[in-house]
Structure formats: C-alpha cells, structure tokens
Design a protein around this motif. Structure first.
Motif, short mmCIF file in Angstrom:
data_model
loop_
_atom_site.label_atom_id
_atom_site.label_comp_id
_atom_site.label_asym_id
_atom_site.label_seq_id
_atom_site.Cartn_x
_atom_site.Cartn_y
_atom_site.Cartn_z
N ALA A 12 -12.07 -36.15 -6.33
CA ALA A 12 -11.17 -35.03 -6.63
C ALA A 12 -11.97 -33.79 -7.03
N ASP A 13 -13.14 -33.62 -6.41
CA ASP A 13 -14.03 -32.53 -6.79
C ASP A 13 -14.08 -31.38 -5.79
N ALA A 14 -13.15 -31.35 -4.84
CA ALA A 14 -13.06 -30.21 -3.93
C ALA A 14 -12.17 -29.11 -4.51
N THR A 38 -18.91 -28.12 -7.84
CA THR A 38 -18.84 -27.82 -6.41
C THR A 38 -18.41 -26.37 -6.19
N HIS A 39 -18.31 -25.98 -4.89
CA HIS A 39 -18.06 -24.57 -4.58
C HIS A 39 -16.90 -24.40 -3.59
N LEU A 40 -15.96 -25.34 -3.59
CA LEU A 40 -14.81 -25.26 -2.70
C LEU A 40 -13.62 -24.65 -3.42
N ASP A 55 -13.52 -32.07 -13.43
CA ASP A 55 -12.56 -31.47 -14.35
C ASP A 55 -11.55 -32.57 -14.66
N ILE A 56 -11.92 -33.38 -15.64
CA ILE A 56 -11.15 -34.61 -15.88
C ILE A 56 -9.82 -34.34 -16.57
N VAL A 92 -7.49 -31.46 -13.51
CA VAL A 92 -7.42 -31.75 -12.08
C VAL A 92 -7.25 -33.24 -11.78
N VAL A 93 -8.21 -34.07 -12.23
CA VAL A 93 -8.29 -35.45 -11.75
C VAL A 93 -7.02 -36.27 -12.01
N PRO A 94 -6.42 -36.24 -13.20
CA PRO A 94 -5.23 -37.08 -13.38
C PRO A 94 -4.10 -36.74 -12.41
N ARG A 95 -3.86 -35.46 -12.19
CA ARG A 95 -2.80 -35.08 -11.25
C ARG A 95 -3.17 -35.47 -9.83
N ALA A 96 -4.44 -35.22 -9.45
CA ALA A 96 -4.88 -35.54 -8.09
C ALA A 96 -4.80 -37.04 -7.81
N TRP A 97 -5.34 -37.84 -8.72
CA TRP A 97 -5.35 -39.29 -8.50
C TRP A 97 -3.96 -39.91 -8.63
#
Length: 395
Positions: free
Chosen positions: A257-259, A266-268, A303-304, A307-312
């Motif tokens: 979930a790092d894009a 990262t840079h996306l 970005d735990i 971002v990550v909880p919602r993405a996963w």
C-alpha cells in the motif's frame, strides 16, 4: 467451504526491527481492528497461522541462510557473517527471535494456501505476508524470508498448480521474480515505480524471464508522480491480458500500500481509489480463470495510520463483496487517534484535493502507456502457440 478466511495472530507484531524502523506490523493490527469495528470480520473467519518448518523454508532459502537467521536471533552471529547474509544492515537489523517471527509470517501464507488449495475457502488473506524482497541466501529490503516465493514452491510441490503472482507494491517484486525466472509454470507480474528513483532498482520492462521461463515474467515500471487513472489503466489491462494468456490455477496478489501519495518512501501520486479497485479486479480475474482461488498477502505501506488500514481493509471487503462509504467507525477513530502521530483521515475517501495538480500528467500517462505496450508485446506478437499446452510439454 467458506467464502474467505482471514489469517491473523497478535504475534505478527513480533516481527519488529526497532521502534523507529519504517516497517511496522502495527498496521496489521490497525486493519484487523478496523474490520472488527465494522462487524465485517467474524471470529469464525479468523484462522491462526502456524510456523513454517525448516524444510518448507528450504523450498526457497539455503539451509545455511536459515541457520544464520537462527543464530542471529540468539545473538550468536558475527557481524561479518551477518553482513554476508544481508542481516544487521540499516534495512534489516537483527532482532530477538527473528527466525520465529519470520517463520510465522511464512506459515501464515502457507496456511492461506492450504485453505484455498484444499477447497476449504475460495479466498484467503494474510496481511502479515508479502515480504517479496527476500532472496535465496540473503535478507533484503525489510524482508528476512520470502513468504510468497515459499508459498509458490509449496503450491507446486503439494498441489501441482500453475500460479499467477501479481505484485502492486511500489517496489519491484524482485525476490519472487528471480526465484521463478526460468519456470514457465509460474507467471509474475510486477507494477512498480521505476527503479531509476527507488529501491531495489530492478524491474525493467526487458526482464522477461530466462530459458523455458522466458515470456513468463512481466514488469511494468511506472514513472514517478503517476496518478490513479494511469495506474489503474495499466493494472486492469495487463492483468486481464496476462491472465488470459497464462490461464492460472490460482492467483496470489501482493498488496503493498505504498503507491499512495502520502507514503513517505515512494514518489507516486495514487489515492485510496486504486486500493478500492485493485482487489475488485483481482477478484474478478480469479473467478474468471481459476474458479475463484485467490490468496492475498500484504507488503509495503509506510503511512501506517492514514493509508494502510483503509487500503488493506478493502481487500477483505472485496472478498466479502461489501462496499464501504462515508465515515470510518467512530470507535476505531477514538481508539487509535490518541496513539497516532498524525491526524487520522476519518473517511473511506481521501480528502479532496489531496495534492496540487501534477504538471507533467499527460507526459507521465503517455510514457506509462508506452511501457505497458512494451511489456505486453511478447504476448501479442511472440506467442503464436497455446501457452498452457506449451508450458505443460516443457515442464
């Protein structure tokens, strides 16, 4: 048969380098707690992982390396030896019980495999997995053991199945690719930020496989500052075309979930929108080509909190065919906001605007599209035969 299972243990938190390290498995607990707060994850759907055995780890990893990890776990590995195995570096520092913690993540993915491949569940999710940089005899990029690579070898040995591995982490899925670079019964697809700017620096579109495996490795390195539309266009077209070409028996997706724009490494310039769509398309492809068999693992994501909880969560919600909208559960926000160093995003959707307009948008999209065409050229122009029969005859 269950529709889906969620592989989870609080012991996933034992995979911890140190407090300041960017790889933080608290994100697994944050996601788990978010789903529980929604009443969308029942106790009956939760399956505890097991430890991978040494023999299972040795399907991919050298036994000398496994022994080195064990000794490092006990503080018995010299600094020079550790360096030779990629251990004790800034990326992969040594921590107590490292072998057991790493084996549990691999065992979690193997647990997911057995549920899906023995028809106990259609889908399985192990957010503790996705450590795609681990090599045969060396740790790399926060990864000690490579759970996906071990799982693929395990599937080959135990279930004699063809695996399509799909990696949407912003970093190239190098460890998995190289493990199967000459194997026509495994197809790998990695969509990642170009290695010109980002670790590990590999994943060029010309990396297509070797020997009998030539034409079964696909890489689509996208430009820095790529946004949602371009990312999803590449993902949708490449996955559909490659799945049709390869005809897999099972799909494994690595869901870094790092894009996301907010990711610090990262840079996306993707938003949460891609994480809504990525699992939906994987779900559709799995049902179209392999009777729904889909194993999903975690991966990057630094970005735990925002971002990550919602993405996963979207992966599990897709497996459950549930589409969330509006606010996150208030109890989850109230529980975790005091512990977060940043203000949590209170909704499933990102705030608008999340970032200033990208001035090179059209140029980036055109460049990405050209890369997509180059990556798929081998299917469109150089495969006049039926790939499934050819792979079967060659293996």
């Amino acid at each position: 048969m269950k529709e889906q299972v969620f592989i989870y243990s609080p012991s996933f938190q034992s995979y911890k380098f140190h407090q300041e390290h960017p790889f933080n498995q608290l994100r697994v607990e944050l996601t788990y707690d978010l789903l529980k707060s929604m009443n969308i994850l029942s106790d009956e759907e939760i399956v505890f992982p097991r430890l991978a055995t040494d023999d299972e780890l040795a399907l991919i990893h050298d036994r000398k390396y496994i022994d080195a990890v064990k000794r490092a776990s006990e503080g018995k590995l010299s600094e020079e030896e550790a360096y030779n195995f990629g251990l004790g570096t800034e990326d992969t520092p040594i921590f107590p019980n490292m072998h057991e913690a790493s084996s549990l993540l691999v065992g979690g993915t193997l647990t997911a495999v057995d549920y899906v491949m023995s028809n106990k569940a259609l889908h399985a999710l192990n957010l503790g997995g996705g450590l795609h940089h681990g090599f045969k005899g060396k740790a790399s990029g926060f990864c000690i053991y490579n759970d996906s690579a071990v799982a693929i070898k395990y599937i080959q040995k135990k279930y004699d199945a063809r695996v399509l591995y799909v990696d949407t982490d912003a970093h190239h899925g190098d460890g998995v690719q190289w493990a199967f670079y000459d194997d026509p019964t495994v197809c790998t697809l990695s969509i990642h930020e170009t290695g010109r700017y980002l670790f590990p620096g590999t994943g060029n579109v010309t990396e297509r496989g070797h020997g009998k495996g030539y034409g079964y490795s696909f890489n689509i390195p996208i430009d820095a500052f790529t946004e949602d539309e371009s990312f999803l266009n590449i993902y949708r077209k490449s996955l559909q075309e490659i799945a049709e070409f390869f005809q897999p028996d099972v799909i494994i997706t690595q869901n870094g979930a790092d894009a996301h724009f907010l990711d610090p490494l990262t840079h996306l310039c993707s938003t949460i929108k891609i994480y809504e769509e990525i699992p939906k398309i994987a779900h559709e492809i799995a049902h179209t080509y392999c009777e729904g068999r889909w194993i999903a693992v975690g991966g990057g994501g630094y970005d735990i909190w925002r971002v990550v909880p919602r993405a996963w969560a979207h992966i599990w919600l897709t497996m459950k065919q549930h589409i969330p909208k509006g606010s996150l559960p208030q109890q989850w926000l109230e529980k975790w906001q005091p512990k977060s160093p940043v203000k949590l995003i209170p909704n499933w959707e990102d705030p608008i605007p999340l970032y200033e307009p990208i001035p090179r948008k059209k140029e980036i999209e055109e460049k990405n599209d050209m890369t997509l065409q180059k990556a798929l050229h081998i299917i469109r122009e150089n495969r006049p035969f039926n790939n499934h029969n050819q792979a079967t005859e060659s293996s």
